[in-house]
Structures are given as structure tokens and as C-alpha cells.
Design an enzyme around this catalytic site. Structure first.
Site, PDB file in Angstrom:
ATOM      1  N   ALA A   1       0.820  -1.213   0.000  1.00 35.97           N
ATOM      2  CA  ALA A   1       0.000   0.000   0.000  1.00 35.97           C
ATOM      3  C   ALA A   1       0.853   1.260   0.000  1.00 35.97           C
ATOM      4  O   ALA A   1       0.632   2.185  -0.788  1.00 35.97           O
ATOM      5  CB  ALA A   1      -0.933  -0.015   1.206  1.00 35.97           C
TER       6      ALA A   1
ATOM      7  N   TYR B   1       3.330 -12.771  -1.963  1.00 34.96           N
ATOM      8  CA  TYR B   1       1.959 -13.271  -1.936  1.00 34.96           C
ATOM      9  C   TYR B   1       1.456 -13.558  -3.340  1.00 34.96           C
ATOM     10  O   TYR B   1       1.981 -13.039  -4.325  1.00 34.96           O
ATOM     11  CB  TYR B   1       1.017 -12.325  -1.190  1.00 34.96           C
ATOM     12  CG  TYR B   1       0.619 -11.047  -1.900  1.00 34.96           C
ATOM     13  CD1 TYR B   1      -0.586 -10.946  -2.576  1.00 34.96           C
ATOM     14  CD2 TYR B   1       1.431  -9.919  -1.850  1.00 34.96           C
ATOM     15  CE1 TYR B   1      -0.983  -9.773  -3.189  1.00 34.96           C
ATOM     16  CE2 TYR B   1       1.058  -8.737  -2.457  1.00 34.96           C
ATOM     17  CZ  TYR B   1      -0.162  -8.664  -3.131  1.00 34.96           C
ATOM     18  OH  TYR B   1      -0.537  -7.489  -3.745  1.00 34.96           O
TER      19      TYR B   1
ATOM     20  N   GLY C   1      -5.443  -2.014  -6.250  1.00 31.76           N
ATOM     21  CA  GLY C   1      -4.556  -0.862  -6.212  1.00 31.76           C
ATOM     22  C   GLY C   1      -5.250   0.475  -6.322  1.00 31.76           C
ATOM     23  O   GLY C   1      -4.593   1.523  -6.256  1.00 31.76           O
TER      24      GLY C   1
ATOM     25  N   GLY D   1      -7.339   2.065  -4.271  1.00 32.28           N
ATOM     26  CA  GLY D   1      -7.324   2.871  -3.057  1.00 32.28           C
ATOM     27  C   GLY D   1      -6.002   3.597  -2.860  1.00 32.28           C
ATOM     28  O   GLY D   1      -5.968   4.770  -2.489  1.00 32.28           O
ATOM     29  N   ASP D   2      -4.902   2.894  -3.116  1.00 31.89           N
ATOM     30  CA  ASP D   2      -3.578   3.516  -3.010  1.00 31.89           C
ATOM     31  C   ASP D   2      -3.425   4.620  -4.048  1.00 31.89           C
ATOM     32  O   ASP D   2      -2.880   5.691  -3.763  1.00 31.89           O
ATOM     33  CB  ASP D   2      -2.483   2.471  -3.199  1.00 31.89           C
ATOM     34  CG  ASP D   2      -2.596   1.313  -2.225  1.00 31.89           C
ATOM     35  OD1 ASP D   2      -3.085   1.533  -1.102  1.00 31.89           O
ATOM     36  OD2 ASP D   2      -2.214   0.192  -2.602  1.00 31.89           O
TER      37      ASP D   2
ATOM     38  N   ASP E   1      -1.092  -3.530  -9.927  1.00 34.12           N
ATOM     39  CA  ASP E   1      -1.349  -2.556  -8.871  1.00 34.12           C
ATOM     40  C   ASP E   1      -0.809  -1.175  -9.206  1.00 34.12           C
ATOM     41  O   ASP E   1      -1.160  -0.201  -8.538  1.00 34.12           O
ATOM     42  CB  ASP E   1      -0.671  -3.003  -7.567  1.00 34.12           C
ATOM     43  CG  ASP E   1      -1.294  -4.253  -6.977  1.00 34.12           C
ATOM     44  OD1 ASP E   1      -1.928  -5.007  -7.737  1.00 34.12           O
ATOM     45  OD2 ASP E   1      -1.147  -4.481  -5.773  1.00 34.12           O
TER      46      ASP E   1
END
Length: 347
Positions: A48, A103, A268, A270-271, A307
Site C-alpha cells: 500500500a 503473496y 490498487g 485505493g492507493d 497494482d
């Protein structure tokens, strides 16, 4: 507007924004489906705070990322990839005894029941971040220190670090905090709502989604969220397809509708929204335009598979953010819209 980042005496050389938190190597699926069925994955980066740093750097701002990574190949990749966006990584420390986190995820929306994420981050180098091993000398000169609730969930040491960084002190940079409620990361899920609420209340600029506020604190609606968080000078409530509402310390309330976007991958965003909002705030743009730049940066990410992506050119974004309300409401953005030669559709 209150909450505008203050300029520092050495702003010509210091990072405008320092982002602190874990980044991981992420493996992106080659096709939709369950993790058990995906035959191969492409390598990317995900985190993030580093996402915000990369997006801001790509938009022309001086940024730095502070973290810890393992003394391994994945750590090499993270540092090199993030530095490749123009981010200062001199505050990243290598841990010889802990690995870099990784991940795997499916291609579906995080909010759906079929979305899967397999984290391999327990005991990671970043989870060992603490007030004892973070280079504090990189922080005071910055205008903004950007943090998120994800870091608080990683370990007791990481939580101590966030408590320390958000503590009131003379000369503290503006604290930007994205709640980023991730219940699956918390060892004690019952403690997460109170911890995140406390950290948000100690911050100057807070980003929170209506959905996560309801899940974490049981409050519904933007006004109720502001009532639960009266302390931040600026509170940005993200409302999904409804847009975003900004509450300022002066009592002003600004709501800006979201854009219509042909979504390629819902990760991605929101970031990217936080990066767009911060970018406009650093330029002292009006509140409406800060939110619009947030929506535009989010739309850039939503229309690519990963992202991260290059943001629209500043002049292009400024021209769209300056549209009247009717023209803004008729925009529809799809893949490739950020290119200078691409025509933006309206309906």
C-alpha cells in the site's frame, strides 16, 4: 484548506512525501480462476505505502520509501523496482535473518467471495520494523509521512512504531493515514477496530472507505464516520461508486462523484486515489480538484492488470479535473485513456 502539507526549510532536496510500510513481491495470475487452477503467475510488486510512493514519483513528486526487506533476491527486486519509479529507497534496510514477504492472488475483486490471497509474510523482514531500527533521520524534513493500518497489523513492534510516529511532537510532518482495514492480517482481530481508530484520531489526514468503517467500527455513512473521527484536520471518506466526501477542520464538506471506468482489474485503486489526492494537496489545489485527481489516478490503475501504472500527464489530468460538473459526469475512462494521444470518451 486545513491539512495542506507545510513546506520545510530544505524542501528543495527533501522528499515531499515519505511512505513507510511493507512491500512484497506479488505473483499475478495468468488467467482467472482459483489459485489451485491457475497454471502460472507473473511477478510484480505490491504494498500500500510503496504503491503511493511510486504513483507520486511518477506524477513528478520527490518521494521516499522506508521499510525493511530480506537480504535475498526478492528484496533486491523490490528495491530495484520501486527505485525504478524514481522513489528514494535509501531508507530501506536489509535484514540478513528474515525473508522478504511474497503473496499470490486471484484476478477477481478483493470484495468478492471468490477472491483468494495467499500471503507468505509471517516473520518477514518488514514485520520486524520497530522504533529501534527505522532511520528516523529521513522523516522530519518531509512535508508528509504516509502510513497505513496494514503496518499496525504486522507485529507488536510495528504497532509500537506507528504509535511512536503518530505521537504529537514539535515539527512532526503532516501524518497521512489510510485505514486499510485487513481483518485477515490481525492476530487479534478483536483489537483491530480500537487500534485503527486510535491511529486515525492521531493523524492529520485520514482516508477510509465506508465499507471498512462499517466493518471495523459499526458506523454507517459519511456523517457518522466523521462523528467517530472528529480529530483529523481532513477526513476523506471513500464511498465506492458514489464518489468521495471530504470533511475539513473548518467544517466544510465536499462531495465529488466518482468516474465511470471500464475496469480491467480492481486492485490498487485505493492507493492510487490516496496518491492522486496527496499530489493535488502538495500543489495546493482546491478540495474538489484533490478528490478529482484521486479519482483520475484510481482510474489509471483500474484500467490496467496490475497494482501500478503510469499516471496521466499532469496537464492531461489537470484539464479533466477542471471540467464542469456536467462534463465530469459524462466522462467514461477505459484502457489506454492515460495516453496523450487517446481520446477520452463521454456519454
Amino acid at each position: 484548506m486545513s491539512g495542506t502539507p507545510a513546506r520545510t526549510t530544505d524542501a528543495a532536496t527533501a522528499a515531499e512525501v515519505v511512505c513507510l510500510g511493507e512491500s512484497m513481491v506479488t505473483f499475478l495470475p495468468s488467467q482467472p480462476g482459483r489459485l489451485a487452477d491457475v497454471p502460472s503467475f507473473g511477478r510484480g510488486i505490491g504494498g500500500a505505502e510503496s504503491n503511493v510512493a511510486c504513483a507520486l514519483a511518477a506524477a513528478g513528486h520527490r518521494t521516499a520509501w522506508v521499510s525493511r526487506v530480506g537480504a535475498d533476491g526478492f528484496g533486491d527486486h523490490l528495491v530495484e523496482a520501486i527505485a525504478g519509479y524514481g522513489v528514494d529507497t535509501s531508507g530501506v534496510r536489509r535484514d540478513p535473518s528474515r525473508p522478504t514477504g511474497i503473496y499470490f492472488r486471484t484476478a477477481t475483486d478483493r470484495a468478492t467471495d471468490v477472491h483468494e490471497v495467499a500471503y507468505y509474510r509471517a516473520g518477514s523482514a518488514a514485520s520486524a520494523m520497530s522504533p529501534r531500527n527505522i532511520p528516523y533521520e529521513t522523516l522530519p524534513a518531509t512535508r508528509v509521512l504516509h502510513l497505513s493500518g496494514i503496518t499496525a497489523a504486522l507485529s507488536a513492534d510495528c504497532l509500537d512504531l506507528l504509535h511512536d510516529l503518530t505521537a504529537p511532537r514539535p515539527g512532526r510532518p503532516l501524518i497521512s493515514f489510510d485505514v486499510n482495514h485487513r481483518p485477515g492480517l490481525w492476530r487479534d482481530a478483536d483489537a483491530s477496530p480500537e487500534v485503527l481508530l486510535e491511529l486515525a484520531r492521531r493523524s492529520d489526514l485520514v482516508f477510509v472507505g465506508e465499507d471498512e468503517a462499517e466493518e471495523a467500527w459499526g458506523v454507517t455513512g459519511a456523517e457518522a464516520i466523521r462523528a467517530a473521527l472528529p480529530e483529523p484536520s481532513v477526513l476523506v471518506v471513500k464511498r465506492g461508486a458514489e464518489g468521495a466526501t471530504v470533511f475539513s477542520g473548518t467544517g466544510d464538506v465536499t462531495t465529488v462523484p466518482a468516474l465511470r471506468v471500464d475496469v480491467v482489474a480492481p486492485v490498487g485503486a485505493g492507493d492510487a486515489f490516496a496518491a492522486g489526492f496527496l499530489s493535488a494537496a502538495l500543489r495546493d489545489l482546491p478540495v474538489r480538484d484533490r478528490v478529482r485527481h484521486g479519482h483520475l489516478m484510481a482510474a489509471a490503475v483500474l484500467t490496467v492488470p496490475g497494482d501500478l501504472t503510469g499516471p496521466p500527464a499532469r496537464a492531461h489530468a489537470d484539464s479533466l479535473a477542471a471540467l464542469d460538473d456536467d462534463a465530469w459526469g459524462r466522462l467514461r475512462l477505459g484502457p489506454g485513456w492515460t495516453g496523450d494521444d487517446q481520446e477520452v470518451r463521454t456519454t
